[in-house]
Design a protein around this motif. Structure first.
Motif, PDB file in Angstrom:
ATOM      1  N   ILE A  10       0.840  -1.203   0.000  1.00 22.89           N
ATOM      2  CA  ILE A  10       0.000   0.000   0.000  1.00 22.89           C
ATOM      3  C   ILE A  10       0.873   1.250   0.000  1.00 22.89           C
ATOM      4  N   GLU A  11       1.971   1.207   0.742  1.00 20.26           N
ATOM      5  CA  GLU A  11       2.899   2.344   0.762  1.00 20.26           C
ATOM      6  C   GLU A  11       3.472   2.602  -0.630  1.00 20.26           C
ATOM      7  N   LEU A  12       3.868   1.535  -1.314  1.00 18.93           N
ATOM      8  CA  LEU A  12       4.431   1.688  -2.657  1.00 18.93           C
ATOM      9  C   LEU A  12       3.388   2.220  -3.627  1.00 18.93           C
ATOM     10  N   GLU A  13       2.161   1.739  -3.511  1.00 11.28           N
ATOM     11  CA  GLU A  13       1.101   2.241  -4.390  1.00 11.28           C
ATOM     12  C   GLU A  13       0.872   3.725  -4.143  1.00 11.28           C
ATOM     13  N   ALA A  14       0.921   4.122  -2.880  1.00  6.72           N
ATOM     14  CA  ALA A  14       0.754   5.533  -2.547  1.00  6.72           C
ATOM     15  C   ALA A  14       1.895   6.378  -3.126  1.00  6.72           C
ATOM     16  N   GLU A  15       3.133   5.867  -3.021  1.00  5.98           N
ATOM     17  CA  GLU A  15       4.285   6.596  -3.579  1.00  5.98           C
ATOM     18  C   GLU A  15       4.151   6.755  -5.090  1.00  5.98           C
ATOM     19  N   LEU A  16       3.725   5.694  -5.760  1.00  3.04           N
ATOM     20  CA  LEU A  16       3.574   5.762  -7.216  1.00  3.04           C
ATOM     21  C   LEU A  16       2.464   6.715  -7.607  1.00  3.04           C
ATOM     22  N   LEU A  17       1.351   6.643  -6.903  1.00  2.00           N
ATOM     23  CA  LEU A  17       0.239   7.546  -7.218  1.00  2.00           C
ATOM     24  C   LEU A  17       0.648   9.002  -7.025  1.00  2.00           C
ATOM     25  N   LYS A  18       1.478   9.267  -6.033  1.00  2.00           N
ATOM     26  CA  LYS A  18       1.965  10.634  -5.814  1.00  2.00           C
ATOM     27  C   LYS A  18       2.810  11.102  -6.988  1.00  2.00           C
ATOM     28  N   GLU A  19       3.580  10.187  -7.594  1.00  2.00           N
ATOM     29  CA  GLU A  19       4.375  10.516  -8.784  1.00  2.00           C
ATOM     30  C   GLU A  19       3.476  10.839  -9.978  1.00  2.00           C
TER      31      GLU A  19
ATOM     32  N   GLY B 111      16.242   8.665  -9.418  1.00  2.00           N
ATOM     33  CA  GLY B 111      16.370   7.349 -10.030  1.00  2.00           C
ATOM     34  C   GLY B 111      15.054   6.620 -10.099  1.00  2.00           C
ATOM     35  N   ILE B 112      15.098   5.433 -10.707  1.00  3.75           N
ATOM     36  CA  ILE B 112      13.908   4.619 -10.877  1.00  3.75           C
ATOM     37  C   ILE B 112      13.730   3.736  -9.652  1.00  3.75           C
ATOM     38  N   ASN B 113      12.551   3.777  -9.079  1.00 10.16           N
ATOM     39  CA  ASN B 113      12.250   2.920  -7.941  1.00 10.16           C
ATOM     40  C   ASN B 113      11.895   1.535  -8.471  1.00 10.16           C
ATOM     41  N   GLN B 114      12.798   0.593  -8.334  1.00  7.97           N
ATOM     42  CA  GLN B 114      12.580  -0.736  -8.898  1.00  7.97           C
ATOM     43  C   GLN B 114      11.613  -1.574  -8.081  1.00  7.97           C
ATOM     44  N   GLU B 115      11.119  -1.022  -6.965  1.00  8.66           N
ATOM     45  CA  GLU B 115      10.026  -1.683  -6.242  1.00  8.66           C
ATOM     46  C   GLU B 115       8.675  -1.382  -6.887  1.00  8.66           C
ATOM     47  N   PHE B 116       8.644  -0.459  -7.843  1.00  5.39           N
ATOM     48  CA  PHE B 116       7.406  -0.165  -8.560  1.00  5.39           C
ATOM     49  C   PHE B 116       7.185  -1.247  -9.621  1.00  5.39           C
ATOM     50  N   THR B 117       6.566  -2.326  -9.227  1.00  3.31           N
ATOM     51  CA  THR B 117       6.305  -3.418 -10.153  1.00  3.31           C
ATOM     52  C   THR B 117       5.149  -3.048 -11.081  1.00  3.31           C
ATOM     53  N   PHE B 118       4.998  -3.827 -12.145  1.00  2.06           N
ATOM     54  CA  PHE B 118       3.984  -3.504 -13.144  1.00  2.06           C
ATOM     55  C   PHE B 118       2.571  -3.602 -12.572  1.00  2.06           C
ATOM     56  N   GLU B 119       2.369  -4.484 -11.601  1.00  2.00           N
ATOM     57  CA  GLU B 119       1.036  -4.577 -10.999  1.00  2.00           C
ATOM     58  C   GLU B 119       0.654  -3.263 -10.314  1.00  2.00           C
ATOM     59  N   LEU B 120       1.643  -2.541  -9.771  1.00  2.42           N
ATOM     60  CA  LEU B 120       1.351  -1.240  -9.160  1.00  2.42           C
ATOM     61  C   LEU B 120       0.917  -0.233 -10.220  1.00  2.42           C
ATOM     62  N   PHE B 121       1.493  -0.353 -11.413  1.00  2.15           N
ATOM     63  CA  PHE B 121       1.076   0.539 -12.505  1.00  2.15           C
ATOM     64  C   PHE B 121      -0.320   0.165 -13.009  1.00  2.15           C
ATOM     65  N   ILE B 122      -0.650  -1.113 -13.000  1.00  2.00           N
ATOM     66  CA  ILE B 122      -2.013  -1.529 -13.357  1.00  2.00           C
ATOM     67  C   ILE B 122      -3.004  -0.936 -12.361  1.00  2.00           C
ATOM     68  N   CYS B 123      -2.666  -1.053 -11.081  1.00  2.00           N
ATOM     69  CA  CYS B 123      -3.524  -0.509 -10.031  1.00  2.00           C
ATOM     70  C   CYS B 123      -3.677   1.007 -10.176  1.00  2.00           C
ATOM     71  N   ALA B 124      -2.559   1.692 -10.392  1.00  2.00           N
ATOM     72  CA  ALA B 124      -2.604   3.149 -10.558  1.00  2.00           C
ATOM     73  C   ALA B 124      -3.422   3.537 -11.781  1.00  2.00           C
ATOM     74  N   THR B 125      -3.305   2.757 -12.844  1.00  2.00           N
ATOM     75  CA  THR B 125      -4.080   3.043 -14.055  1.00  2.00           C
ATOM     76  C   THR B 125      -5.569   2.979 -13.772  1.00  2.00           C
ATOM     77  N   ILE B 126      -6.002   1.975 -13.029  1.00  2.30           N
ATOM     78  CA  ILE B 126      -7.425   1.857 -12.682  1.00  2.30           C
ATOM     79  C   ILE B 126      -7.868   3.078 -11.878  1.00  2.30           C
ATOM     80  N   LEU B 127      -7.031   3.491 -10.934  1.00  5.03           N
ATOM     81  CA  LEU B 127      -7.366   4.672 -10.125  1.00  5.03           C
ATOM     82  C   LEU B 127      -7.458   5.923 -10.989  1.00  5.03           C
TER      83      LEU B 127
END
Length: 475
Positions: A294-303, A384-400
């Motif tokens: 959830i923390e990683l998803e929040a970080e990605l969404l903030k980006e 730099g690129i956060n390599q903990e941002f897996t593709f599933e997090l981008f799928i989730c962010a896309t839905i949001l």
């Protein structure tokens, strides 16, 4: 391999072809100083359908271009790239592909090696299953309340299947009996020192018996006589819980395991595939793993969208917990079933995660070149690129992001949960994949571009070349 260790994510180590007691090139070799009579009297013959012989899947060739060589070895990198770039494989290829993707077979194994490997894995699995059944006999049969007629029928079908297996085993050749007997002896020695916490295992069985009857009951795979597959699923989950006490069983594992069982239609292959998958993702079923995701998803969404992030993420980040089911189960319920299988396959191939590593490497090489050409000029550091941002997090962010306006209107947890439930079976996978790729690409571009400190510098052409290099990873 340690007695508690499951195969590695690449399918485990191939058996040593020179060890005594193995069949090599069609011949069977006994253990040192072990007679034929000693083998047959010390170890009972395995009586399980999937260990009677190596399945036909061992000999099936993949028809994907450039993936498998003449001896049956698979190019794992090309396989994963093919899955990603083609949006998955055809249903007819899926079962075999998943055996490589989830680690039943090592990609470097030949067709002949896989036959032997599968015999060993099958025997080992059934020895493991029999071990907990002997120590916990009350758990062998699922307890029924009598009100679920379909489940009562499922148990009856399951017992009929076991009887057919028993009859098949009676027709085994003597040579095959010897091979399976020796493999079983090896498995018994390997598992000899394993002990169980029976109280914890009983609790896991109790939860499994609550979850299994309500798992995917509407799928064709579990209808009619196929309902006996629910009992197969149950035995896989209990065996996993027994031999992985540090993970045991948690709700949601039944959904993941059911998906693999449906595709592979093999108890043995499903067990080892599920075990390999859980080696990587078991943390997701623990409290700390849940919070980290959830923390990683929040970080990605903030980006990607600071405004939406500010609306959804409060001091405790509790508002994003409604995404956890999506991430835990690989969006199993948000897409049509056949598309959910494709997405699970795509997410499991890790193609874009590998891209992020290659982008980071390319950026580093470009930055070294710029450092030499701009020695007297200050160079800005980037995050730099956060390599903990897996593709599933981008799928989730896309839905949001695609439901941004609706989410901005949500003011409490119940509204967010209602929103999440409203998406079940409603999302378009091809569109979602396209948008997620775009977000991933743009994120990499923002993070990795400007290696020479901005387009206003003389390195602008270098930046354009770098972006072209980045784009080539996606083509």
């Amino acid at each position: 391999m340690d007695i508690m260790e499951t195969p590695q994510t690449n399918g485990g180590v191939l058996p040593d072809r020179n060890l005594p007691g193995l069949r090599v090139d069609g011949k069977y070799y006994r253990g040192k100083n072990e007679s034929e009579s000693e083998i047959s009297t010390r170890v009972p013959v395995v009586t399980c359908v999937s260990s009677v012989c190596a399945p036909s899947s061992c000999n099936v060739r993949l028809c994907l271009p450039g993936i498998m060589d003449s001896e049956g070895r698979v190019d794992g990198s090309r396989l994963r790239t093919y899955i990603f770039k083609n949006g998955g494989v055809s249903p007819s290829e899926r079962g075999q592909v998943w055996r490589f993707l989830f680690g039943v077979y090592p990609c470097g194994s030949t067709t002949s090696e896989r036959s032997l490997l599968h015999e060993q894995l099958a025997v080992r699995y059934h020895v493991m299953k029999r071990k907990w059944q002997q120590l916990l006999p009350a758990a062998v049969c699922m307890r029924l309340n009598g009100t679920d007629a379909e489940l009562v029928a499922a148990v009856r079908y399951f017992e009929q299947r076991k009887e057919k297996v028993k009859q098949q085993c009676e027709n085994q050749s003597q040579e095959l009996r010897e091979i399976l007997s020796f493999l079983e002896l090896q498995a018994q020695v390997m598992l000899e020192r394993v002990s169980f916490d029976l109280e914890e295992l009983q609790e896991a069985v109790r939860i499994i018996d609550k979850d299994v009857p309500r798992t995917d009951r509407d799928l064709d795979y579990y209808l009619g006589e196929g309902s006996s597959n629910l009992l197969v699923l149950r035995e896989i989950l209990i065996t996993f819980a027994a031999f992985h006490p540090e993970v045991s069983y948690a709700q949601g594992m039944n959904d993941l395991c059911s998906r693999i069982l449906e595709v592979m239609d093999s108890e043995v292959d499903t067990y080892w595939s599920f075990s390999c998958y859980m080696e990587r993702f078991s943390r997701d079923f623990c409290a700390d793993g849940l919070r980290r995701k959830i923390e990683l998803e929040a970080e990605l969404l903030k980006e990607l969208d600071p405004q939406l992030h500010a609306h959804l993420v409060t001091d405790s980040m509790d508002k994003l917990t409604f995404c956890h089911r999506w991430l835990l189960l690989g969006f199993q319920r948000e897409f049509e079933h056949i598309d959910a299988l494709r997405l699970f396959e795509i997410l499991s191939c890790d193609h874009l995660e590998l891209i992020s590593q290659r982008v980071e490497k390319a950026w580093y090489q470009e930055r070294l070149a710029c450092k030499h050409s701009l020695e007297d000029k200050p160079v800005l550091e980037r995050t730099g690129i956060n390599q903990e941002f897996t593709f599933e997090l981008f799928i989730c962010a896309t839905i949001l992001l695609e439901h941004r306006e609706t989410l901005l209107k949500c003011q409490n947890e119940s509204q967010l949960i209602h929103f999440a439930n409203s998406l079940q079976g409603m999302l378009d996978l091809n569109y979602t994949l396209k948008k997620a790729e775009e977000h991933f690409y743009n994120y990499c571009k923002r993070s990795a571009c400007d290696p020479c400190n901005g387009p206003s510098e003389p390195g602008k052409n270098k930046e354009e070349l770098f972006i072209q290099h980045l784009r080539s990873f996606f083509s």
